[in-house]
Structure formats: structure tokens, C-alpha cells
Design a protein around this motif. Structure first.
Motif, PDB file in Angstrom:
ATOM      1  N   PRO A 120     -37.079 -33.346  16.694  1.00  0.00           N
ATOM      2  CA  PRO A 120     -36.208 -34.458  16.304  1.00  0.00           C
ATOM      3  C   PRO A 120     -35.534 -35.050  17.551  1.00  0.00           C
ATOM      4  CG  PRO A 120     -35.609 -32.406  15.170  1.00  0.00           C
ATOM      5  CD  PRO A 120     -36.582 -32.065  16.240  1.00  0.00           C
ATOM      6  N   VAL A 121     -35.446 -36.353  17.603  1.00  0.00           N
ATOM      7  CA  VAL A 121     -34.814 -37.021  18.747  1.00  0.00           C
ATOM      8  C   VAL A 121     -33.811 -38.057  18.255  1.00  0.00           C
ATOM      9  CG1 VAL A 121     -36.728 -36.673  20.363  1.00  0.00           C
ATOM     10  CG2 VAL A 121     -36.695 -38.702  18.927  1.00  0.00           C
ATOM     11  N   ASP A 122     -32.695 -38.163  18.979  1.00  0.00           N
ATOM     12  CA  ASP A 122     -31.759 -39.246  18.698  1.00  0.00           C
ATOM     13  C   ASP A 122     -31.617 -40.163  19.910  1.00  0.00           C
ATOM     14  OD1 ASP A 122     -30.128 -37.804  20.406  1.00  0.00           O
ATOM     15  OD2 ASP A 122     -28.601 -37.336  18.909  1.00  0.00           O
ATOM     16  N   PHE A 123     -32.514 -39.971  20.871  1.00  0.00           N
ATOM     17  CA  PHE A 123     -32.685 -40.826  22.045  1.00  0.00           C
ATOM     18  C   PHE A 123     -31.623 -40.631  23.122  1.00  0.00           C
ATOM     19  CE2 PHE A 123     -34.309 -43.476  18.398  1.00  0.00           C
ATOM     20  CZ  PHE A 123     -35.626 -43.064  18.539  1.00  0.00           C
ATOM     21  N   ASP A 124     -30.739 -39.630  22.998  1.00  0.00           N
ATOM     22  CA  ASP A 124     -29.803 -39.370  24.088  1.00  0.00           C
ATOM     23  C   ASP A 124     -30.450 -38.416  25.087  1.00  0.00           C
ATOM     24  OD1 ASP A 124     -29.632 -36.821  23.013  1.00  0.00           O
ATOM     25  OD2 ASP A 124     -27.479 -36.872  22.653  1.00  0.00           O
ATOM     26  N   GLY A 125     -29.771 -38.145  26.179  1.00  0.00           N
ATOM     27  CA  GLY A 125     -30.322 -37.292  27.230  1.00  0.00           C
ATOM     28  C   GLY A 125     -30.682 -35.903  26.753  1.00  0.00           C
ATOM     29  N   ASN A 126     -29.839 -35.329  25.894  1.00  0.00           N
ATOM     30  CA  ASN A 126     -30.119 -33.984  25.384  1.00  0.00           C
ATOM     31  C   ASN A 126     -31.417 -33.965  24.583  1.00  0.00           C
ATOM     32  OD1 ASN A 126     -27.770 -32.981  26.482  1.00  0.00           O
ATOM     33  ND2 ASN A 126     -26.680 -32.813  24.543  1.00  0.00           N
ATOM     34  N   SER A 127     -31.566 -34.918  23.677  1.00  0.00           N
ATOM     35  CA  SER A 127     -32.761 -34.890  22.826  1.00  0.00           C
ATOM     36  C   SER A 127     -34.018 -35.233  23.619  1.00  0.00           C
ATOM     37  CB  SER A 127     -32.607 -35.807  21.606  1.00  0.00           C
ATOM     38  OG  SER A 127     -32.659 -37.161  21.961  1.00  0.00           O
ATOM     39  N   LEU A 128     -33.893 -36.052  24.642  1.00  0.00           N
ATOM     40  CA  LEU A 128     -35.070 -36.350  25.466  1.00  0.00           C
ATOM     41  C   LEU A 128     -35.467 -35.136  26.300  1.00  0.00           C
ATOM     42  CD1 LEU A 128     -34.414 -40.045  26.506  1.00  0.00           C
ATOM     43  CD2 LEU A 128     -35.920 -39.161  24.713  1.00  0.00           C
ATOM     44  N   GLU A 129     -34.484 -34.341  26.720  1.00  0.00           N
ATOM     45  CA  GLU A 129     -34.809 -33.099  27.437  1.00  0.00           C
ATOM     46  C   GLU A 129     -35.492 -32.115  26.486  1.00  0.00           C
ATOM     47  OE1 GLU A 129     -35.597 -31.244  30.737  1.00  0.00           O
ATOM     48  OE2 GLU A 129     -34.481 -33.119  30.764  1.00  0.00           O
ATOM     49  N   ALA A 130     -35.035 -32.068  25.233  1.00  0.00           N
ATOM     50  CA  ALA A 130     -35.694 -31.224  24.232  1.00  0.00           C
ATOM     51  C   ALA A 130     -37.122 -31.705  24.008  1.00  0.00           C
ATOM     52  CB  ALA A 130     -34.908 -31.237  22.917  1.00  0.00           C
ATOM     53  N   LEU A 131     -37.327 -33.026  23.991  1.00  0.00           N
ATOM     54  CA  LEU A 131     -38.668 -33.581  23.825  1.00  0.00           C
ATOM     55  C   LEU A 131     -39.571 -33.165  24.984  1.00  0.00           C
ATOM     56  CD1 LEU A 131     -40.476 -35.457  22.081  1.00  0.00           C
ATOM     57  CD2 LEU A 131     -39.751 -37.318  23.593  1.00  0.00           C
ATOM     58  N   ARG A 132     -39.025 -33.161  26.189  1.00  0.00           N
ATOM     59  CA  ARG A 132     -39.819 -32.742  27.351  1.00  0.00           C
ATOM     60  C   ARG A 132     -40.206 -31.265  27.244  1.00  0.00           C
ATOM     61  NH1 ARG A 132     -35.590 -36.097  30.127  1.00  0.00           N
ATOM     62  NH2 ARG A 132     -36.567 -38.139  30.209  1.00  0.00           N
ATOM     63  N   MET A 133     -39.283 -30.455  26.738  1.00  0.00           N
ATOM     64  CA  MET A 133     -39.604 -29.039  26.545  1.00  0.00           C
ATOM     65  C   MET A 133     -40.673 -28.888  25.456  1.00  0.00           C
ATOM     66  SD  MET A 133     -37.129 -25.799  25.936  1.00  0.00           S
ATOM     67  CE  MET A 133     -36.544 -25.906  27.611  1.00  0.00           C
ATOM     68  N   ALA A 134     -40.537 -29.666  24.380  1.00  0.00           N
ATOM     69  CA  ALA A 134     -41.528 -29.626  23.302  1.00  0.00           C
ATOM     70  C   ALA A 134     -42.892 -30.061  23.827  1.00  0.00           C
ATOM     71  CB  ALA A 134     -41.079 -30.519  22.146  1.00  0.00           C
ATOM     72  N   GLY A 143     -35.702 -25.218  36.559  1.00  0.00           N
ATOM     73  CA  GLY A 143     -36.380 -26.311  37.254  1.00  0.00           C
ATOM     74  C   GLY A 143     -35.654 -27.622  37.094  1.00  0.00           C
ATOM     75  N   SER A 144     -34.338 -27.631  37.330  1.00  0.00           N
ATOM     76  CA  SER A 144     -33.570 -28.868  37.213  1.00  0.00           C
ATOM     77  C   SER A 144     -34.252 -29.985  37.971  1.00  0.00           C
ATOM     78  CB  SER A 144     -32.159 -28.672  37.739  1.00  0.00           C
ATOM     79  OG  SER A 144     -31.464 -27.751  36.960  1.00  0.00           O
ATOM     80  N   ARG A 145     -34.300 -31.129  37.343  1.00  0.00           N
ATOM     81  CA  ARG A 145     -34.991 -32.271  37.933  1.00  0.00           C
ATOM     82  C   ARG A 145     -34.332 -33.546  37.438  1.00  0.00           C
ATOM     83  NH1 ARG A 145     -38.235 -34.021  33.816  1.00  0.00           N
ATOM     84  NH2 ARG A 145     -38.745 -32.468  32.268  1.00  0.00           N
ATOM     85  N   PRO A 146     -34.592 -34.666  38.099  1.00  0.00           N
ATOM     86  CA  PRO A 146     -34.023 -35.929  37.612  1.00  0.00           C
ATOM     87  C   PRO A 146     -34.486 -36.228  36.199  1.00  0.00           C
ATOM     88  CG  PRO A 146     -34.948 -36.200  39.813  1.00  0.00           C
ATOM     89  CD  PRO A 146     -35.337 -34.826  39.327  1.00  0.00           C
ATOM     90  N   ILE A 147     -33.586 -36.834  35.418  1.00  0.00           N
ATOM     91  CA  ILE A 147     -33.958 -37.229  34.062  1.00  0.00           C
ATOM     92  C   ILE A 147     -33.915 -38.739  33.942  1.00  0.00           C
ATOM     93  CG2 ILE A 147     -33.251 -35.119  32.934  1.00  0.00           C
ATOM     94  CD1 ILE A 147     -30.669 -36.554  32.120  1.00  0.00           C
TER      95      ILE A 147
END
Length: 160
Positions: free
Chosen positions: A8-22, A156-160
Motif C-alpha cells: 500500500p502506498v500513500d505517496f509520501d517518502g515513507n510509503s515510497l521507501e516501503a515500495l522500494r523494499m517491496a 544502505g542509506s541512499r538519496p530518495i
């Protein structure tokens, strides 16, 4: 291990990071990734509610198309748009897609804001019939002098 992943995504930074992990999980498992956005229902007593709902749906569909191209190109995926209460719709989408894992962001609200707003992630964890991986960025900070936002606290912190 996983063949179908729901994110699930709500388009904020947190959910986009979750999408990248998914996405990483999908790549590792050669799985199909379902990116879901839920548009909360508007108050039907408000005269302009149908207009707001239509605009929200159009904006959400455009944003889903953008992340499909920018974040999910090259993997098997599908974007889903649903309307209703986010936790209930995530659980329903889990069943509809036969998801084997849900990867979602948590905003880490505490205190009064948690009591008032509740936690969608908490409700999904309680009601899900499959494992739920929650992702929370510990901090989003501007890198010194460069204005680059990074997600610290994730491997692996990286630019978002």
C-alpha cells in the motif's frame, strides 16, 4: 518464498521507501508486486464531495502511473486503486490478490495523534492473514550543503 507482494502506498517518502523494499523482495523472489492506493471516502453530506472524490481518484491514478514507470519498471507489477477505509481496503486487497506478504510504511505516530488518527499499519498487522513487513524511516534529513534528502536508519542509506 513469496510470489505475490502487496504494497500500500500513500505517496509520501515513507510509503515510497516501503515500495522500494517491496520491489527488492519482488526481484529476489521473482514475484508479482501489487502497488495499492486507497482513496478515503469523502463525507457525503458535503455538497462538493463527489467533485473532491473524482479529483482525488484522478490524482491518485496519475501518481500510480508515475510510480509504475519510475519505481516498478522491469518487474512484474500491477497498480490498484480502491476507495474506502485504508485498513479495510488493504485487508480486502490482500485477499483479492492472494498476497503472501504485505510491505507497508508506518508513520510512527504516538500520543494524541495516534489516539485520534489510529494506525492503519497496526490494524493491518492485527487483521492480516499473511506476514506484514512494516517500514519506518527513522529520519529524513537534508545532507549538509547539498540539499539531498536521505533515508537514514535503513540499511544502505541512499538519496530518495
Amino acid at each position: 518464498m513469496f510470489n505475490r507482494i502487496l504494497c500500500p502506498v500513500d505517496f509520501d517518502g515513507n510509503s515510497l521507501e516501503a515500495l522500494r523494499m517491496a520491489r527488492r523482495l519482488a526481484e529476489q523472489n521473482k514475484a508479482k508486486l501489487y502497488a495499492l492506493h486507497v482513496v478515503p471516502l469523502t463525507d457525503p453530506t458535503v455538497v462538493s464531495a463527489p467533485l473532491f472524490a473524482e479529483q482525488a481518484a484522478q490524482l491518485a491514478q496519475a501518481e500510480l502511473a508515475r510510480i509504475s514507470n519510475a519505481e516498478l519498471a522491469g518487474i512484474e507489477h500491477e497498480t490498484l486503486l480502491r476507495f474506502g477505509h485504508p485498513a479495510k481496503e488493504i485487508i480486502a486487497a490482500e485477499a483479492d490478490t492472494n498476497a503472501e506478504v504485505v510491505v507497508m510504511a508506518t508513520h510512527g505516530r504516538t500520543g494524541v495523534s495516534h489516539l485520534i488518527l489510529g494506525s492503519v499499519a497496526e490494524k493491518v498487522v492485527r487483521e492480516s492473514s499473511c506476514p506484514v513487513l512494516t517500514v519506518r524511516m527513522k529520519a529524513v534529513q537534508a545532507s549538509a550543503g547539498r540539499g539531498i534528502k536521505t533515508a537514514s536508519g535503513l540499511t544502505g542509506s541512499r538519496p530518495i
